[in-house]
Design an enzyme around this catalytic site. Sequence first.
Site, short mmCIF file in Angstrom:
data_model
loop_
_atom_site.label_atom_id
_atom_site.label_comp_id
_atom_site.label_asym_id
_atom_site.label_seq_id
_atom_site.Cartn_x
_atom_site.Cartn_y
_atom_site.Cartn_z
N LYS A 1 80.15 18.37 52.56
CA LYS A 1 80.45 18.74 51.17
C LYS A 1 80.70 20.24 51.12
O LYS A 1 80.23 20.97 51.98
CB LYS A 1 79.25 18.39 50.25
CG LYS A 1 79.60 18.29 48.79
CD LYS A 1 80.19 16.95 48.41
CE LYS A 1 80.70 16.96 46.98
NZ LYS A 1 81.07 15.62 46.52
N ASP B 1 86.09 17.06 43.68
CA ASP B 1 84.78 16.79 43.06
C ASP B 1 84.84 17.52 41.72
O ASP B 1 85.95 17.87 41.26
CB ASP B 1 83.63 17.31 43.94
CG ASP B 1 82.26 16.84 43.44
OD1 ASP B 1 81.93 15.66 43.62
OD2 ASP B 1 81.50 17.64 42.85
P1 NDP Z 1 85.28 16.34 36.69
O1 NDP Z 1 85.24 17.80 36.89
O2 NDP Z 1 86.58 15.64 36.62
O3 NDP Z 1 84.44 15.92 35.39
C1 NDP Z 1 83.10 16.25 35.25
C2 NDP Z 1 82.66 15.89 33.85
O4 NDP Z 1 81.27 16.09 33.74
C3 NDP Z 1 83.30 16.75 32.79
O5 NDP Z 1 83.41 16.03 31.60
C4 NDP Z 1 82.30 17.89 32.66
O6 NDP Z 1 82.36 18.53 31.39
C5 NDP Z 1 81.00 17.17 32.82
N1 NDP Z 1 80.02 18.09 33.43
C6 NDP Z 1 80.13 18.73 34.62
N2 NDP Z 1 79.06 19.52 34.85
C7 NDP Z 1 78.29 19.38 33.77
C8 NDP Z 1 77.05 19.93 33.39
N3 NDP Z 1 76.40 20.79 34.19
N4 NDP Z 1 76.52 19.54 32.21
C9 NDP Z 1 77.18 18.65 31.42
N5 NDP Z 1 78.36 18.11 31.71
C10 NDP Z 1 78.91 18.47 32.87
O7 NDP Z 1 84.37 15.72 37.87
P2 NDP Z 1 84.35 14.23 38.42
O8 NDP Z 1 84.57 13.26 37.33
O9 NDP Z 1 85.20 14.19 39.63
O10 NDP Z 1 82.85 14.14 38.94
C11 NDP Z 1 81.77 13.69 38.11
C12 NDP Z 1 80.60 13.27 38.98
O11 NDP Z 1 81.02 12.23 39.88
C13 NDP Z 1 80.03 14.37 39.89
O12 NDP Z 1 78.66 14.16 40.05
C14 NDP Z 1 80.74 14.10 41.21
O13 NDP Z 1 80.02 14.62 42.31
C15 NDP Z 1 80.75 12.59 41.21
N6 NDP Z 1 81.73 11.97 42.09
C16 NDP Z 1 83.07 12.23 41.96
C17 NDP Z 1 83.97 11.61 42.78
C18 NDP Z 1 85.44 11.78 42.61
O14 NDP Z 1 86.20 11.07 43.31
N7 NDP Z 1 85.92 12.63 41.75
C19 NDP Z 1 83.54 10.72 43.87
C20 NDP Z 1 82.12 10.45 43.86
C21 NDP Z 1 81.27 11.08 43.02
P3 NDP Z 1 83.02 19.98 31.28
O15 NDP Z 1 84.48 19.77 31.51
O16 NDP Z 1 82.69 20.45 29.93
O17 NDP Z 1 82.39 20.81 32.37
#
Ligand code: NDP
Length: 448
Positions: A126, A166
């Site tokens: 990672k 991510d």
């Molecule tokens: P994105 O950046 O596309 O979206 C993240 C979302 O979560 C946004 O809506 C963001 O809001 C919100 N968010 C992020 N950090 C915080 C925080 N500290 N508090 C509150 N809201 C938060 O990321 P992904 O959708 O890709 O990833 C989401 C989760 O899924 C993560 O845990 C990631 O590790 C996991 N994941 C992702 C994969 C992928 O293929 N993308 C694969 C496997 C797991 P805002 O925009 O306001 O920050």
Amino acid sequence: MSYVDEVLAKVKEKNASEPEFLQAVDEVLNSLRPVIEKNEEMYKKQALLERLCEPERQVKFRVPWVDDNGQVQVNTGYRVQFNSAIGPYKGGIRLHPSVYIGIVKFLGFEQIFKNSLTGLPIGGGKGGSDFDPKGKSDNEIMKFCQSFMTELCRHIGADTDVPAGDIGTGGREIGYMFGQYKRIRNLYEGVLTGKGLTFGGSLARTEATGYGLLYLTNEMLKSNGIDIAGKTVCISGAGNVAIYATQKAQQLGAKVVTCSDSTGWIYDSEGIDVALLKEVKEVKRARLDAYAAARPSAVYHDKKAEGSNVWDIKCDIALPCATQNELDIESAKTLVANGVLAVAEGANMPTTLEATEYFQNNGVLFAPGKAANAGGVACSALEMSQNSERLSWTFDEVDQKLQGIMVNIFHNLDAAAKKYGFEGNYVVGANIAGFEKVAEAMLAQGVV
Ligand code: NDP
């Protein structure tokens, strides 16, 4: 003291300032007890758990870049190459101000077991940076990504380490990083996944994590006699995982009524309008109040002002898809009191240990992230296969393979839980099923 307790104590002492990493290790090692205890002496002599908890390599580097005002900015970059026993390191790059070595290590550690569960030959890694993409111009994003890759490119390669997206890293960022890698290394190879479709990306990769989450959730529900059609679903997040989870849940006949970002959340009594959500988040890159402004059935809640969150809404299925530790014991109690049937983690470690146990003790089906969100990395591995073959598969081919992988993952962890007398405990099942393959490969490869 048992071998597991000994290692837990050592890991805690050595990594005291990394609570997220300790939380992940705690969960995994505790659930591996039944396997370890069967062969404790051998595992201890081989120091297998100590090796498993120590990354093979960690890189930390300076990322200087020039902003649109001509001001030099400096961020910190990380890549943790955790375990390559079963394949090249594989895992995303997180761009978020909260990123530090403890977050990258927790994610890399989880990735070892997740990647193993997919059944594909990929090790765990990672990376990330404390860079905050919010509010940055395209030019600034490109400058950052180029500088980040200028250093990272020395440490990665199609057969060494293959990063992906991510939080904060989507198709745009992967494109800029790929361009810089190619320019510096003079190599056109599948060194990153999540690439654009015109330069080696795979169809269905964008959708894969969210879709995969629903394929696994659906299989878990079916094998417990529950039909997903007609169920009410609460989803947190409004990013890549949340958007495509919402889309697939709706295709399967469920009604998704919430989404959230870091400032607020939406309750939409008519069900989330995915096209509008994509427009707000993927095109305009706006906050969620813009969704509510365009949709009469939606109510926007300010998180800080109200102290509320999506878990306050009554639902049958809860899918946390935002970030780590976003679903705590208070929210778990509310969900259980409201009759939730199943929780499946789209994000990595979104549920605290206390909340997880509360769900399990109250008969809620619980699918941990390392199984439930493995669709993203599984599809990334399919992208690597296509790049090696110099071929592109159709959307349906990739989607079919993804479905097969997610259904298999569920049955593997279900079987592992049953084999060790923990029927229905999918956390234990996922950790054991993921561990067994990695442990066997590590032992076969000697002390490395
Ligand atoms: P994105 O950046 O596309 O979206 C993240 C979302 O979560 C946004 O809506 C963001 O809001 C919100 N968010 C992020 N950090 C915080 C925080 N500290 N508090 C509150 N809201 C938060 O990321 P992904 O959708 O890709 O990833 C989401 C989760 O899924 C993560 O845990 C990631 O590790 C996991 N994941 C992702 C994969 C992928 O293929 N993308 C694969 C496997 C797991 P805002 O925009 O306001 O920050």
